[in-house]
Design a protein around this motif. Structure first.
Motif, PDB file in Angstrom:
ATOM      1  N   GLU A  43       6.075  -4.620  19.556  1.00 34.00           N
ATOM      2  CA  GLU A  43       6.177  -3.803  18.343  1.00 34.00           C
ATOM      3  C   GLU A  43       5.678  -4.656  17.177  1.00 34.00           C
ATOM      4  OE1 GLU A  43       6.888  -0.475  16.119  1.00 34.00           O
ATOM      5  OE2 GLU A  43       7.527  -0.524  18.208  1.00 34.00           O
ATOM      6  N   LEU A  44       4.742  -4.118  16.392  1.00 31.58           N
ATOM      7  CA  LEU A  44       4.139  -4.872  15.301  1.00 31.58           C
ATOM      8  C   LEU A  44       4.612  -4.407  13.934  1.00 31.58           C
ATOM      9  CD1 LEU A  44       0.386  -4.882  16.422  1.00 31.58           C
ATOM     10  CD2 LEU A  44       2.158  -6.554  16.958  1.00 31.58           C
ATOM     11  N   ASP A  45       4.536  -5.329  12.963  1.00 29.34           N
ATOM     12  CA  ASP A  45       4.645  -4.935  11.561  1.00 29.34           C
ATOM     13  C   ASP A  45       3.215  -4.987  10.994  1.00 29.34           C
ATOM     14  OD1 ASP A  45       3.994  -7.601  10.787  1.00 29.34           O
ATOM     15  OD2 ASP A  45       6.101  -8.132  10.559  1.00 29.34           O
ATOM     16  N   VAL A  46       3.030  -4.582   9.762  1.00 30.22           N
ATOM     17  CA  VAL A  46       1.685  -4.481   9.197  1.00 30.22           C
ATOM     18  C   VAL A  46       0.986  -5.842   9.122  1.00 30.22           C
ATOM     19  CG1 VAL A  46       0.353  -3.823   7.146  1.00 30.22           C
ATOM     20  CG2 VAL A  46       2.178  -2.355   7.950  1.00 30.22           C
ATOM     21  N   GLN A  47       1.710  -6.893   8.709  1.00 24.52           N
ATOM     22  CA  GLN A  47       1.072  -8.202   8.586  1.00 24.52           C
ATOM     23  C   GLN A  47       0.563  -8.725   9.925  1.00 24.52           C
ATOM     24  OE1 GLN A  47       4.378  -8.117   7.020  1.00 24.52           O
ATOM     25  NE2 GLN A  47       3.965  -8.584   4.892  1.00 24.52           N
ATOM     26  N   VAL A  48       1.388  -8.626  10.956  1.00 25.80           N
ATOM     27  CA  VAL A  48       0.970  -9.103  12.280  1.00 25.80           C
ATOM     28  C   VAL A  48      -0.141  -8.208  12.819  1.00 25.80           C
ATOM     29  CG1 VAL A  48       1.723  -9.530  14.658  1.00 25.80           C
ATOM     30  CG2 VAL A  48       3.181 -10.228  12.755  1.00 25.80           C
ATOM     31  N   HIS A  49      -0.045  -6.909  12.593  1.00 29.54           N
ATOM     32  CA  HIS A  49      -1.101  -5.972  12.990  1.00 29.54           C
ATOM     33  C   HIS A  49      -2.434  -6.407  12.396  1.00 29.54           C
ATOM     34  CE1 HIS A  49      -3.740  -2.567  12.054  1.00 29.54           C
ATOM     35  NE2 HIS A  49      -3.333  -2.049  13.204  1.00 29.54           N
ATOM     36  N   ASN A  50      -2.444  -6.636  11.087  1.00 29.31           N
ATOM     37  CA  ASN A  50      -3.692  -6.983  10.413  1.00 29.31           C
ATOM     38  C   ASN A  50      -4.250  -8.314  10.901  1.00 29.31           C
ATOM     39  OD1 ASN A  50      -3.471  -4.613   8.966  1.00 29.31           O
ATOM     40  ND2 ASN A  50      -2.661  -5.601   7.136  1.00 29.31           N
ATOM     41  N   LYS A  51      -3.395  -9.281  11.096  1.00 29.16           N
ATOM     42  CA  LYS A  51      -3.838 -10.599  11.557  1.00 29.16           C
ATOM     43  C   LYS A  51      -4.401 -10.517  12.976  1.00 29.16           C
ATOM     44  CE  LYS A  51      -2.364 -15.377  11.169  1.00 29.16           C
ATOM     45  NZ  LYS A  51      -1.248 -16.254  10.824  1.00 29.16           N
ATOM     46  N   ALA A  52      -3.673  -9.849  13.874  1.00 28.69           N
ATOM     47  CA  ALA A  52      -4.115  -9.749  15.268  1.00 28.69           C
ATOM     48  C   ALA A  52      -5.412  -8.955  15.387  1.00 28.69           C
ATOM     49  CB  ALA A  52      -3.023  -9.120  16.122  1.00 28.69           C
ATOM     50  N   LYS A  94       2.185  -1.831  19.725  1.00 25.17           N
ATOM     51  CA  LYS A  94       2.319  -0.518  19.096  1.00 25.17           C
ATOM     52  C   LYS A  94       2.840  -0.704  17.680  1.00 25.17           C
ATOM     53  CE  LYS A  94       6.935   0.436  20.934  1.00 25.17           C
ATOM     54  NZ  LYS A  94       7.743   1.424  21.611  1.00 25.17           N
ATOM     55  N   ILE A  95       2.531   0.303  16.846  1.00 23.07           N
ATOM     56  CA  ILE A  95       3.015   0.281  15.472  1.00 23.07           C
ATOM     57  C   ILE A  95       3.407   1.698  15.076  1.00 23.07           C
ATOM     58  CG2 ILE A  95       0.713   0.467  14.417  1.00 23.07           C
ATOM     59  CD1 ILE A  95       1.924  -1.606  12.281  1.00 23.07           C
ATOM     60  N   ASP A  96       4.544   1.806  14.440  1.00 20.92           N
ATOM     61  CA  ASP A  96       5.125   3.081  14.031  1.00 20.92           C
ATOM     62  C   ASP A  96       4.429   3.574  12.757  1.00 20.92           C
ATOM     63  OD1 ASP A  96       6.750   5.158  13.057  1.00 20.92           O
ATOM     64  OD2 ASP A  96       8.617   4.127  13.542  1.00 20.92           O
ATOM     65  N   THR A  97       3.673   4.660  12.873  1.00 19.58           N
ATOM     66  CA  THR A  97       2.927   5.188  11.723  1.00 19.58           C
ATOM     67  C   THR A  97       3.836   5.882  10.715  1.00 19.58           C
ATOM     68  OG1 THR A  97       2.433   7.233  12.913  1.00 19.58           O
ATOM     69  CG2 THR A  97       0.792   5.465  13.032  1.00 19.58           C
ATOM     70  N   GLN A  98       5.011   6.294  11.141  1.00 15.26           N
ATOM     71  CA  GLN A  98       5.972   6.878  10.196  1.00 15.26           C
ATOM     72  C   GLN A  98       6.533   5.793   9.282  1.00 15.26           C
ATOM     73  OE1 GLN A  98       8.953   9.591  11.782  1.00 15.26           O
ATOM     74  NE2 GLN A  98      10.481   8.716  10.422  1.00 15.26           N
ATOM     75  N   GLU A  99       6.777   4.630   9.862  1.00 11.61           N
ATOM     76  CA  GLU A  99       7.308   3.500   9.104  1.00 11.61           C
ATOM     77  C   GLU A  99       6.231   2.839   8.235  1.00 11.61           C
ATOM     78  OE1 GLU A  99       9.276  -0.686  10.380  1.00 11.61           O
ATOM     79  OE2 GLU A  99      10.037   1.088  11.417  1.00 11.61           O
ATOM     80  N   HIS A 100       4.973   2.957   8.657  1.00  5.85           N
ATOM     81  CA  HIS A 100       3.855   2.322   7.950  1.00  5.85           C
ATOM     82  C   HIS A 100       2.745   3.329   7.661  1.00  5.85           C
ATOM     83  CE1 HIS A 100       5.807  -1.463   8.868  1.00  5.85           C
ATOM     84  NE2 HIS A 100       5.851  -1.109  10.143  1.00  5.85           N
TER      85      HIS A 100
END
Length: 146
Positions: A43-52, A94-100
């Motif tokens: 499960e990702l947050d936005v910062q880790v998503h962007n970096k990865a 995965k990343i939750d689009t409702q949360e982000h």
């Protein structure tokens, strides 16, 4: 010279350099010790998503989903099966689009579930809709030539 890939720790966000030959031997993050290539779904947050998505050399497949989405929940176990199948070929998250929601807007996501495959800072391909594990694995293999 040894060929190596940058891998973002999907737990703490630390960028790690890992020799390609060592991907199958369970490399761990130099900072937090979290497995870098586990065959699981993170499960990702936005910062880790962007970096990865921008830095990783090993392809990463990200599932954009929401908890209220029935097809997203149905596909989750299939996504996990595909992650095990392609353990050393790609990482799965995965990343939750409702949360982000800002991420959905930035990426032009109009419907979920949506899989986006990234490698070396580039978006390689998208696959929309709930899919069985074999379709997800075929999508990844076709787009990374593995």
């Amino acid at each position: 010279m040894t060929s190596a890939d940058n891998l973002t720790c999907l737990s703490c966000g630390q960028l790690n350099r890992v020799p390609v030959a060592k991907l199958g031997s369970g490399p761990k993050c130099a900072i937090c010790g979290h497995p870098l290539v586990s065959g699981g779904v993170s499960e990702l947050d936005v910062q880790v998503h962007n970096k990865a998505s921008l830095k990783d050399g090993l392809p990463i497949v990200i599932d954009y989903w929401a908890p209220w989405c029935g097809p997203c929940r149905t596909m989750a176990p299939e996504f996990a099966k595909a992650a095990v199948t392609l353990k050393t070929k790609a990482r799965f998250a995965k990343i939750d689009t409702q949360e982000h929601p800002e991420l959905s807007q930035k990426l032009g996501i109009r419907g979920i579930p949506l899989l986006i495959l990234y490698s070396n800072g580039r978006e390689l391909a998208r696959l929309s809709g709930a899919r069985p594990a074999q379709d997800i694995a075929a999508f990844v293999r076709q787009n990374i030539k593995a």
